[in-house]
Design a protein around this motif. Structure first.
Motif, PDB file in Angstrom:
ATOM      1  N   PRO A 110      -9.120   6.115   9.089  1.00 11.63           N
ATOM      2  CA  PRO A 110      -8.095   6.659   9.767  1.00 11.63           C
ATOM      3  C   PRO A 110      -6.880   5.448  10.218  1.00 11.63           C
ATOM      4  CG  PRO A 110      -9.860   7.598   9.718  1.00 11.63           C
ATOM      5  CD  PRO A 110     -10.248   6.458   9.268  1.00 11.63           C
ATOM      6  N   GLY A 111      -6.248   5.074  10.111  1.00 16.87           N
ATOM      7  CA  GLY A 111      -5.376   4.490  10.889  1.00 16.87           C
ATOM      8  C   GLY A 111      -4.896   3.118  10.117  1.00 16.87           C
ATOM      9  N   THR A 112      -5.176   3.099   8.755  1.00 14.77           N
ATOM     10  CA  THR A 112      -5.115   2.211   7.457  1.00 14.77           C
ATOM     11  C   THR A 112      -5.043   2.314   6.274  1.00 14.77           C
ATOM     12  OG1 THR A 112      -6.700   0.786   9.624  1.00 14.77           O
ATOM     13  CG2 THR A 112      -6.614  -0.539   6.652  1.00 14.77           C
ATOM     14  N   ALA A 113      -3.506   2.314   6.186  1.00 12.01           N
ATOM     15  CA  ALA A 113      -3.198   2.370   4.689  1.00 12.01           C
ATOM     16  C   ALA A 113      -2.611   1.628   4.318  1.00 12.01           C
ATOM     17  CB  ALA A 113      -1.971   3.774   5.020  1.00 12.01           C
ATOM     18  N   GLN A 114      -2.772   0.898   2.637  1.00  6.68           N
ATOM     19  CA  GLN A 114      -2.041   0.318   1.822  1.00  6.68           C
ATOM     20  C   GLN A 114      -0.704   0.862   0.530  1.00  6.68           C
ATOM     21  OE1 GLN A 114      -4.972  -2.432   0.032  1.00  6.68           O
ATOM     22  NE2 GLN A 114      -2.964  -2.916  -1.475  1.00  6.68           N
ATOM     23  N   ILE A 115       0.287   0.390   0.920  1.00  4.33           N
ATOM     24  CA  ILE A 115       0.964   0.316  -0.656  1.00  4.33           C
ATOM     25  C   ILE A 115       1.057  -0.626  -0.806  1.00  4.33           C
ATOM     26  CG2 ILE A 115       3.525   1.450  -0.906  1.00  4.33           C
ATOM     27  CD1 ILE A 115       3.104   2.892   1.920  1.00  4.33           C
ATOM     28  N   GLY A 116       1.433  -0.958  -2.226  1.00  3.66           N
ATOM     29  CA  GLY A 116       1.358  -1.891  -2.434  1.00  3.66           C
ATOM     30  C   GLY A 116       0.000  -2.877  -3.211  1.00  3.66           C
ATOM     31  N   GLU A 117       0.319  -3.895  -3.981  1.00  8.76           N
ATOM     32  CA  GLU A 117      -0.793  -4.706  -3.641  1.00  8.76           C
ATOM     33  C   GLU A 117      -0.082  -6.246  -3.408  1.00  8.76           C
ATOM     34  OE1 GLU A 117      -3.787  -4.579  -5.985  1.00  8.76           O
ATOM     35  OE2 GLU A 117      -2.735  -2.558  -5.625  1.00  8.76           O
ATOM     36  N   GLY A 118       1.410  -6.611  -3.052  1.00  4.23           N
ATOM     37  CA  GLY A 118       1.535  -7.772  -2.706  1.00  4.23           C
ATOM     38  C   GLY A 118       1.712  -8.310  -3.630  1.00  4.23           C
ATOM     39  N   GLU A 129      15.732   1.890 -19.578  1.00  4.25           N
ATOM     40  CA  GLU A 129      14.310   2.177 -20.085  1.00  4.25           C
ATOM     41  C   GLU A 129      13.935   2.804 -18.037  1.00  4.25           C
ATOM     42  OE1 GLU A 129      12.988  -1.590 -21.919  1.00  4.25           O
ATOM     43  OE2 GLU A 129      12.880  -1.581 -20.495  1.00  4.25           O
ATOM     44  N   PRO A 130      13.060   3.313 -18.553  1.00  3.67           N
ATOM     45  CA  PRO A 130      12.392   4.143 -17.500  1.00  3.67           C
ATOM     46  C   PRO A 130      12.068   3.065 -15.895  1.00  3.67           C
ATOM     47  CG  PRO A 130      11.426   5.357 -18.840  1.00  3.67           C
ATOM     48  CD  PRO A 130      11.840   4.388 -19.347  1.00  3.67           C
ATOM     49  N   PRO A 131      12.294   3.292 -15.257  1.00  2.99           N
ATOM     50  CA  PRO A 131      11.869   1.997 -14.335  1.00  2.99           C
ATOM     51  C   PRO A 131      10.462   1.648 -14.134  1.00  2.99           C
ATOM     52  CG  PRO A 131      12.339   4.079 -12.679  1.00  2.99           C
ATOM     53  CD  PRO A 131      12.877   4.234 -13.990  1.00  2.99           C
ATOM     54  N   SER A 132       9.917   0.709 -14.399  1.00  2.00           N
ATOM     55  CA  SER A 132       8.331   0.535 -14.496  1.00  2.00           C
ATOM     56  C   SER A 132       7.682   1.255 -13.289  1.00  2.00           C
ATOM     57  CB  SER A 132       8.553  -1.113 -14.368  1.00  2.00           C
ATOM     58  OG  SER A 132       8.526  -1.558 -12.824  1.00  2.00           O
ATOM     59  N   GLU A 133       6.281   1.705 -13.545  1.00  6.08           N
ATOM     60  CA  GLU A 133       5.316   2.491 -13.045  1.00  6.08           C
ATOM     61  C   GLU A 133       4.602   1.318 -11.511  1.00  6.08           C
ATOM     62  OE1 GLU A 133       6.076   5.820 -12.472  1.00  6.08           O
ATOM     63  OE2 GLU A 133       4.343   5.605 -11.798  1.00  6.08           O
ATOM     64  N   VAL A 134       5.206   1.793 -10.541  1.00  2.77           N
ATOM     65  CA  VAL A 134       5.455   1.309  -9.276  1.00  2.77           C
ATOM     66  C   VAL A 134       4.141   1.980  -8.805  1.00  2.77           C
ATOM     67  CG1 VAL A 134       5.864  -0.113  -7.418  1.00  2.77           C
ATOM     68  CG2 VAL A 134       7.742  -0.220  -9.101  1.00  2.77           C
ATOM     69  N   VAL A 135       3.289   2.199  -8.269  1.00  4.44           N
ATOM     70  CA  VAL A 135       1.926   1.988  -7.769  1.00  4.44           C
ATOM     71  C   VAL A 135       2.874   2.464  -6.106  1.00  4.44           C
ATOM     72  CG1 VAL A 135      -0.150   1.698  -6.490  1.00  4.44           C
ATOM     73  CG2 VAL A 135      -0.020   1.298  -8.466  1.00  4.44           C
ATOM     74  N   SER A 136       2.945   3.473  -5.760  1.00  3.48           N
ATOM     75  CA  SER A 136       4.028   4.079  -4.561  1.00  3.48           C
ATOM     76  C   SER A 136       3.360   4.424  -3.826  1.00  3.48           C
ATOM     77  CB  SER A 136       5.176   4.334  -4.907  1.00  3.48           C
ATOM     78  OG  SER A 136       5.725   5.526  -6.187  1.00  3.48           O
ATOM     79  N   THR A 137       2.086   4.995  -4.629  1.00  4.28           N
ATOM     80  CA  THR A 137       1.721   5.960  -3.592  1.00  4.28           C
ATOM     81  C   THR A 137       0.254   5.753  -2.513  1.00  4.28           C
ATOM     82  OG1 THR A 137      -0.599   5.972  -5.191  1.00  4.28           O
ATOM     83  CG2 THR A 137       1.378   8.114  -4.982  1.00  4.28           C
ATOM     84  N   PRO A 138       0.181   5.383  -1.113  1.00  2.00           N
ATOM     85  CA  PRO A 138      -0.288   4.903  -0.350  1.00  2.00           C
ATOM     86  C   PRO A 138      -1.812   5.107  -0.708  1.00  2.00           C
ATOM     87  CG  PRO A 138       0.667   6.546   0.866  1.00  2.00           C
ATOM     88  CD  PRO A 138       1.588   6.567  -0.177  1.00  2.00           C
ATOM     89  N   VAL A 139      -2.765   4.128  -0.031  1.00  2.00           N
ATOM     90  CA  VAL A 139      -4.218   4.227   0.009  1.00  2.00           C
ATOM     91  C   VAL A 139      -4.975   4.059   1.065  1.00  2.00           C
ATOM     92  CG1 VAL A 139      -6.048   3.512  -1.304  1.00  2.00           C
ATOM     93  CG2 VAL A 139      -4.058   3.375  -2.555  1.00  2.00           C
ATOM     94  N   LEU A 140      -5.684   5.476   1.774  1.00  2.00           N
ATOM     95  CA  LEU A 140      -5.817   5.024   2.837  1.00  2.00           C
ATOM     96  C   LEU A 140      -7.135   4.585   3.135  1.00  2.00           C
ATOM     97  CD1 LEU A 140      -4.882   6.308   5.272  1.00  2.00           C
ATOM     98  CD2 LEU A 140      -6.449   8.727   4.838  1.00  2.00           C
ATOM     99  N   TRP A 141      -7.410   3.642   3.533  1.00  2.98           N
ATOM    100  CA  TRP A 141      -8.757   2.808   3.532  1.00  2.98           C
ATOM    101  C   TRP A 141      -9.525   3.685   4.773  1.00  2.98           C
ATOM    102  CZ3 TRP A 141      -9.370   0.810  -0.501  1.00  2.98           C
ATOM    103  CH2 TRP A 141      -8.563   0.555  -1.540  1.00  2.98           C
TER     104      TRP A 141
END
Lengths: 439, 260
Positions: free
Chosen positions: A334-342, A320-332
């Motif tokens: 300037p200077g604060t970004a989030q990758i993934g949900e924890g 199976e193709p690997p599960s879609e993981v949110v890997s694009t960083p979300v920029l909140w």
């Protein structure tokens, strides 16, 4: 592991047998156990078996700067290690006394006797000298470690070949083993330790004590000698008081034993040299006896790998193709970004029970709704539903956010059940704060 | 009395059995193998007739103090393993429902460093997956490995030595395991059981630990650059190689325990 104590009856039995000039393995008082020397494929590697005591020796060399007060001499370094497989009692912290004693004795025997010509190890005076390092590993402890170790050390040193170096004026050329044959070390003589164990306050003497005999002995006398009957080191430990003629007698016995052992060593070295020159097989593989039932050999085995490509392609196609993981960083901001949900916070339950107690307490307990990892969309939904939320001043307190249309009390029970459902993730709270700032 | 499992008509491994056993039956197979052997080098293309494993040798029960010991040789690489267990464990390290497995790897020269620690962990994880620790709770099983000579595929040799030593010690296990190393060189050629020269020149070196029941993957440790399909190819090749290693185990144990 703790050492198994020696029982009294075993001790008595051993001592009585020694009084009657009998040894458990049938040897005579002055007999050595069988010594077996085998060499490895690299130069300087050997395994010495003295009965069942087994020591692995390896010599290596390195170019270093010399010691300040000995600018024209090479450096010798000896290290004996009591491996944990040698005896269950040899644990890293536990064997310091014995280890120090053995190492010191070995150093005195080999370094102070000047058996290796350190002047010949000098390459450029004051700048580059050879550092010869001898590593000995005790693999099996059946008594008389020092004898086996000293034999292994001297055999390894005799067997070792260092890379050839030539100095022409200012230029120093170090040749690889392929360019020029490596050269042996220059060894003046071969000091070998012989151990004598004393029992009943020096009345009885045994040469080459094994492990049981070492446990019941009163004292140990170690004489390091070479075949020219020169004593290199002598050490008496255990607090026994020996008479002068006892010591002299021991040194005579040592002379005889050392001559025999030296002959054995020279023969072994010669055999190995011959095999290498003739291009025959050498190394530890050859020293495994074929007839032993516990030994087994298999020649080179061909493996058919013609179908690996097809197999690999099958596996990749079926996977199976690997599960879609949110890997694009979300920029909140300037200077604060989030990758993934924890990951979900597993302290949440504890928090709930605590907060239920202090209803009138300063901070309101707020609980986040569980959000699945692959729906980043929900993030913005919750944000838009934000009713006025009281955020705690304290940075340390775990912040959990209410769903605005639900009653706090209801939420508590609901969210505990939500937690029991094992929600996959929970947003880190600090992010929420920043989001509000952005909003 | 040796049972041979034949994978394909083209691929047979030649096994040297001690002089005590009859060599007659093997001779016919030797003739057909002669053709294949002529083509074999230590390297091969993924579609080639075959890579080969180096000469293997194993000796068990060679040390008197440890409960189990084994010396495993692959070509010039040699590792000595000693096992103590199940034995007393320190209260700080005891686990209430299973055995505490400890692996110690000692290099030949110098003091053990971080590389040894990481290899110890890999070997420990593999052993923990197969050893039935729940049969001996609150005990310790210690595996001590000593590198006797390193000429390539060291981690695989350590795994093999550890397995044979655990068998010699009589530690209950749910399966045997073996280690196989593959190296991929710059043009994608797959080499099994590489020598240290081949490892140095390779683009990627992959070591797998496989179990004996279904040849499933227990541990993998890789270094270098390789693609998805290359990984699967190496894994498939390692599984093919592990057949031979397990056959070697089986035959050496048969030799030891059979009555004839």
């Amino acid at each position: 592991m703790k050492e198994t104590p020696l029982s009294n009856c075993e001790r008595r039995f051993l001592l009585r047998a020694i009084e009657e000039k009998k040894r458990l393995d049938g040897r005579q008082t002055y007999d050595y156990r069988n010594i077996r020397i085998s060499f490895g494929t690299d130069y300087g590697c050997c395994i010495v078996e003295l009965g069942k005591t087994r020591v692995l020796g390896q010599v290596s060399c390195e170019l270093v700067s010399p010691k300040l007060n000995r600018a024209t001499e090479g450096i010798l370094f000896f290290n004996l290690e009591l491996s944990q497989m040698a005896a269950p009692a040899f644990e890293p912290g536990r064997q310091s006394d014995l280890l120090v004693k053995l190492n010191r004795l070995l150093e005195r025997c080999l370094r102070n006797s000047k058996c290796i010509d350190t002047e010949s190890l000098c390459v450029v005076a004051g700048e580059k000298v050879w550092q010869i390092r001898v590593d000995l590993h005790l693999l099996n402890h059946d008594g008389n470690i020092i004898d086996a170790a000293s034999i292994a050390a001297i055999v390894a040193l005799c067997h070792f070949r260092r890379p050839d170096v030539s100095v022409q004026g200012d230029e120093v050329t170090l040749y690889t083993p392929e360019e020029r044959d490596p050269v042996p070390l220059s060894i003046h003589h071969m000091p070998i330790c012989v151990s004598f164990a004393f029992f009943q306050q020096g009345t009885y003497l045994l040469v080459d004590p094994n492990e049981r005999e070492e446990r019941v002995m009163d004292g140990l006398l170690v004489i390091a000698m070479n075949k020219h009957r020169e004593i290199c080191t002598i050490q008496s430990s255990g607090g026994i008081m020996l008479l002068k003629d006892q010591v002299l007698r021991c040194s005579k016995i040592a002379g005889v034993k050392v001559a025999e052992i030296t002959e054995l060593i020279l023969k072994a070295l010669e055999n190995d040299q011959k095999v290498r020159k003739e291009g025959g097989k050498f190394g530890f593989a050859e020293s495994i006896a074929n007839q032993r039932i516990t030994a087994f050999k298999m020649e080179k085995a061909p493996i058919d790998t013609s179908d690996v490509e097809e197999k690999a392609e099958e596996i990749i196609a079926e996977a199976e193709p690997p599960s879609e993981v949110v890997s694009t960083p979300v920029l909140w901001t300037p200077g604060t970004a989030q990758i993934g949900e924890g990951v979900e916070n597993s302290w949440g339950d504890l928090e709930d029970s605590e907060k239920e107690d202090d209803e009138g307490g300063g901070d309101e307990a707020i609980i986040l709704d569980s959000i699945k990892m692959d729906t980043g969309v929900e993030v913005s939904d919750i944000g838009s539903q934000d009713a006025p939320i009281i955020l705690s001043d304290s940075e340390e307190e775990e912040m959990i956010i209410l769903e605005p249309d639900k009653n706090p009390k209801k939420i508590r029970t609901q969210t505990t059940s939500a937690k029991q459902e094992k929600a996959p993730s929970k947003k880190p709270v600090k992010r929420r704060k920043k989001k509000r700032a952005a909003n | 009395m040796v049972t041979q499992s034949v994978r394909s008509a083209r691929c047979r491994a030649e096994v040297i059995i001690a002089a005590a056993r009859g060599v007659g039956a093997m001779e016919e197979e030797m003739h057909t193998d002669a053709k294949i052997r002529a083509e074999i080098g230590t390297g091969c293309s993924p579609r080639g007739p075959g890579c080969s494993l180096r000469h293997f040798a194993c000796e068990q029960n060679l040390l008197s103090r440890p409960d189990g010991s084994a010396s495993f040789l692959q070509g010039d690489t040699s590792v000595l393993a000693g096992v103590y267990g199940p034995a007393e464990v320190k209260v700080s390290k005891e686990i209430f429902n299973k055995a505490t497995l400890e692996v110690i790897l000692r290099p030949k020269i110098g003091l053990p460093g971080v590389a040894e620690k990481s290899r110890e962990r890999l070997i420990r994880n593999t052993c923990e997956a197969v050893v039935l620790g729940t049969l001996h709770p609150r005990t310790s099983i210690t595996v001590v490995l000593q590198v006797v000579s390193d000429a390539g595929s060291l981690l695989a040799c350590c795994l093999n030595a550890a397995c044979m030593a655990l068998v010699d010690a009589g530690v209950p296990m749910r399966a045997l395991f073996c280690g196989v190393t593959c190296a991929l060189d710059s043009d994608g050629t797959l080499v099994l059981d590489p020598t240290s020269k081949q490892e140095k020149e390779a683009r990627a070196v992959l070591t797998f630990a496989l179990d004996s029941v279904e040849r499933k993957l227990l541990m993998s440790s890789t270094k270098g650059l390789y693609s998805d399909s290359e990984l699967q190819q190496c894994l498939a090749a390692a599984q093919a190689a592990s057949q031979h290693v397990f056959r070697f185990y089986r035959e050496s144990l048969q030799r030891r325990y059979s009555k004839s």
